[in-house]
Scaffold this motif. Structure first.
Motif, PDB file in Angstrom:
ATOM      1  N   ILE A   5      17.948 -18.713 -13.224  1.00 18.63           N
ATOM      2  CA  ILE A   5      18.651 -17.920 -14.236  1.00 18.63           C
ATOM      3  C   ILE A   5      18.411 -16.454 -13.909  1.00 18.63           C
ATOM      4  CG2 ILE A   5      18.838 -17.406 -16.700  1.00 18.63           C
ATOM      5  CD1 ILE A   5      17.576 -20.260 -17.140  1.00 18.63           C
ATOM      6  N   VAL A   6      19.460 -15.774 -13.523  1.00 14.05           N
ATOM      7  CA  VAL A   6      19.375 -14.386 -13.074  1.00 14.05           C
ATOM      8  C   VAL A   6      20.109 -13.512 -14.081  1.00 14.05           C
ATOM      9  CG1 VAL A   6      19.840 -12.773 -11.194  1.00 14.05           C
ATOM     10  CG2 VAL A   6      19.389 -15.183 -10.685  1.00 14.05           C
ATOM     11  N   TYR A   7      19.420 -12.525 -14.647  1.00 11.03           N
ATOM     12  CA  TYR A   7      20.032 -11.766 -15.735  1.00 11.03           C
ATOM     13  C   TYR A   7      19.677 -10.282 -15.661  1.00 11.03           C
ATOM     14  CZ  TYR A   7      15.635 -10.936 -18.207  1.00 11.03           C
ATOM     15  OH  TYR A   7      14.384 -10.470 -18.549  1.00 11.03           O
ATOM     16  N   TYR A   8      20.460  -9.505 -16.395  1.00 12.54           N
ATOM     17  CA  TYR A   8      20.088  -8.118 -16.719  1.00 12.54           C
ATOM     18  C   TYR A   8      20.256  -7.957 -18.221  1.00 12.54           C
ATOM     19  CZ  TYR A   8      19.769  -3.156 -17.337  1.00 12.54           C
ATOM     20  OH  TYR A   8      19.365  -1.921 -17.776  1.00 12.54           O
ATOM     21  N   SER A   9      19.275  -7.328 -18.857  1.00 18.97           N
ATOM     22  CA  SER A   9      19.334  -7.120 -20.301  1.00 18.97           C
ATOM     23  C   SER A   9      18.776  -5.747 -20.632  1.00 18.97           C
ATOM     24  CB  SER A   9      18.525  -8.212 -21.018  1.00 18.97           C
ATOM     25  OG  SER A   9      18.624  -8.082 -22.413  1.00 18.97           O
ATOM     26  N   VAL A  46      16.227   8.149 -18.392  1.00 16.90           N
ATOM     27  CA  VAL A  46      17.551   7.796 -18.896  1.00 16.90           C
ATOM     28  C   VAL A  46      17.448   6.631 -19.880  1.00 16.90           C
ATOM     29  CG1 VAL A  46      19.834   6.931 -18.254  1.00 16.90           C
ATOM     30  CG2 VAL A  46      18.717   8.659 -16.841  1.00 16.90           C
ATOM     31  N   LEU A  47      16.643   5.630 -19.528  1.00 26.54           N
ATOM     32  CA  LEU A  47      16.458   4.490 -20.423  1.00 26.54           C
ATOM     33  C   LEU A  47      15.889   4.935 -21.764  1.00 26.54           C
ATOM     34  CD1 LEU A  47      15.027   1.915 -17.870  1.00 26.54           C
ATOM     35  CD2 LEU A  47      17.259   1.793 -18.996  1.00 26.54           C
ATOM     36  N   ALA A  48      14.971   5.905 -21.739  1.00 24.59           N
ATOM     37  CA  ALA A  48      14.368   6.413 -22.971  1.00 24.59           C
ATOM     38  C   ALA A  48      15.429   7.085 -23.843  1.00 24.59           C
ATOM     39  CB  ALA A  48      13.243   7.385 -22.644  1.00 24.59           C
ATOM     40  N   LYS A  49      16.315   7.869 -23.227  1.00 24.60           N
ATOM     41  CA  LYS A  49      17.377   8.539 -23.979  1.00 24.60           C
ATOM     42  C   LYS A  49      18.357   7.535 -24.582  1.00 24.60           C
ATOM     43  CE  LYS A  49      17.261  12.898 -21.381  1.00 24.60           C
ATOM     44  NZ  LYS A  49      17.992  13.777 -20.443  1.00 24.60           N
ATOM     45  N   MET A  50      18.493   6.386 -23.916  1.00 21.14           N
ATOM     46  CA  MET A  50      19.402   5.348 -24.397  1.00 21.14           C
ATOM     47  C   MET A  50      18.722   4.422 -25.405  1.00 21.14           C
ATOM     48  SD  MET A  50      21.194   4.362 -20.750  1.00 21.14           S
ATOM     49  CE  MET A  50      22.509   3.353 -21.426  1.00 21.14           C
ATOM     50  N   GLY A  51      17.436   4.664 -25.663  1.00 19.59           N
ATOM     51  CA  GLY A  51      16.700   3.824 -26.598  1.00 19.59           C
ATOM     52  C   GLY A  51      16.398   2.445 -26.059  1.00 19.59           C
ATOM     53  N   ALA A  52      16.359   2.304 -24.719  1.00 19.15           N
ATOM     54  CA  ALA A  52      16.185   0.992 -24.100  1.00 19.15           C
ATOM     55  C   ALA A  52      14.849   0.822 -23.398  1.00 19.15           C
ATOM     56  CB  ALA A  52      17.312   0.753 -23.085  1.00 19.15           C
ATOM     57  N   GLU A  54      11.689   0.617 -24.417  1.00 23.94           N
ATOM     58  CA  GLU A  54      10.767  -0.372 -24.974  1.00 23.94           C
ATOM     59  C   GLU A  54      11.225  -1.790 -24.649  1.00 23.94           C
ATOM     60  OE1 GLU A  54       7.745   0.163 -26.243  1.00 23.94           O
ATOM     61  OE2 GLU A  54       8.188   2.226 -25.639  1.00 23.94           O
ATOM     62  N   ALA A  55      12.544  -2.027 -24.740  1.00 19.23           N
ATOM     63  CA  ALA A  55      13.073  -3.356 -24.406  1.00 19.23           C
ATOM     64  C   ALA A  55      12.847  -3.683 -22.940  1.00 19.23           C
ATOM     65  CB  ALA A  55      14.562  -3.427 -24.743  1.00 19.23           C
ATOM     66  N   GLN A  56      12.933  -2.665 -22.090  1.00 20.09           N
ATOM     67  CA  GLN A  56      12.684  -2.882 -20.658  1.00 20.09           C
ATOM     68  C   GLN A  56      11.211  -3.216 -20.413  1.00 20.09           C
ATOM     69  OE1 GLN A  56      15.090  -2.837 -17.990  1.00 20.09           O
ATOM     70  NE2 GLN A  56      16.267  -3.130 -19.855  1.00 20.09           N
ATOM     71  N   LYS A  57      10.338  -2.516 -21.089  1.00 21.90           N
ATOM     72  CA  LYS A  57       8.903  -2.784 -20.933  1.00 21.90           C
ATOM     73  C   LYS A  57       8.559  -4.194 -21.408  1.00 21.90           C
ATOM     74  CE  LYS A  57       7.271   2.007 -21.244  1.00 21.90           C
ATOM     75  NZ  LYS A  57       6.498   2.997 -22.053  1.00 21.90           N
TER      76      LYS A  57
END
Length: 203
Positions: A5-9, A46-52, A54-57
């Motif tokens: 199962i290969v994903y990006y979220s 960029v991820l921080a500015k997008m609010g993402a 924490e979800a990435q971590k």
């Protein structure tokens, strides 16, 4: 038999769906699920500015997929958020690195399937999965969807994802809507369905 199962979220919705897909795979005797994420292409700022960020971590424990793992799998189920009616750039960049597998015919005959998410109910989920199928067909994969044998995608009693092309979920305009029980059930059904077909193909 192993199902990859290969994903990006970006915000965690597809990650949750991937876990449900894996649970469905595990329901098939002799089948095991391996969850992998594709490499991130955006810097932390960029991820921080997008609010993402924490979800990435929160997904950092999931190993990054290698191209070699695709060739070793008996079936591959891909998960991607929708970007303007197409797969996200991170997934596209990963798939664009599989040219060697195409030249070798390494994925020919393997079951391939796709699940997706979008911010809105009509945000391009179906076009994302259908255009993703084009890549699978170029690789010679056997495309598997989410047939209406899964009755959970029928009815209009609630807002829910899912189509004959694959399981989906709706994140909401601000991303606050998490995958519903119906969305996760569709993902589980798809995981089991793909594993059952892959088992026949391998056999």
């Amino acid at each position: 038999m192993n199902v990859l199962i290969v994903y990006y979220s970006m915000y965690g919705h597809i990650h949750a769906m991937a876990q449900a897909v894996a649970a469905g795979v595990a329901e098939v005797d002799g089948a095991s699920a391996l969850i992998r994420r594709v490499p991130e292409t955006l810097p932390d700022e960029v991820l921080a500015k997008m609010g993402a960020l924490e979800a990435q971590k929160a997904q950092a424990h999931v190993p990054v997929c290698t191209v070699e793992e695709l060739a070793k799998a008996d079936a591959i189920i891909f998960g991607t958020p929708t970007r303007f009616g197409n797969m996200c750039g991170q997934m596209r960049q990963f798939l664009d690195s599989t040219g060697q597998l195409w030249m070798q015919g390494a994925l020919v005959g393997k079951a391939g399937s796709v699940f997706a998410s979008s911010a809105t109910q009509h945000g391009g989920q179906e076009s994302t999965i259908l255009t993703f199928h084009v890549t699978l067909l170029h690789q010679g994969m056997v495309v598997v969807g989410l047939p209406y044998a899964y009755q959970g995608q029928m009815g209009v009693e609630e807002v829910k994802g899912g189509s004959p092309y694959g399981a989906t979920t709706i994140a909401g305009g601000d991303g606050s809507r998490l995958p519903s029980d119906a969305d996760l059930a569709g993902a589980r059904w798809q995981g089991r369905h793909v594993a059952q077909i892959a088992k026949k193909l391998v056999g």
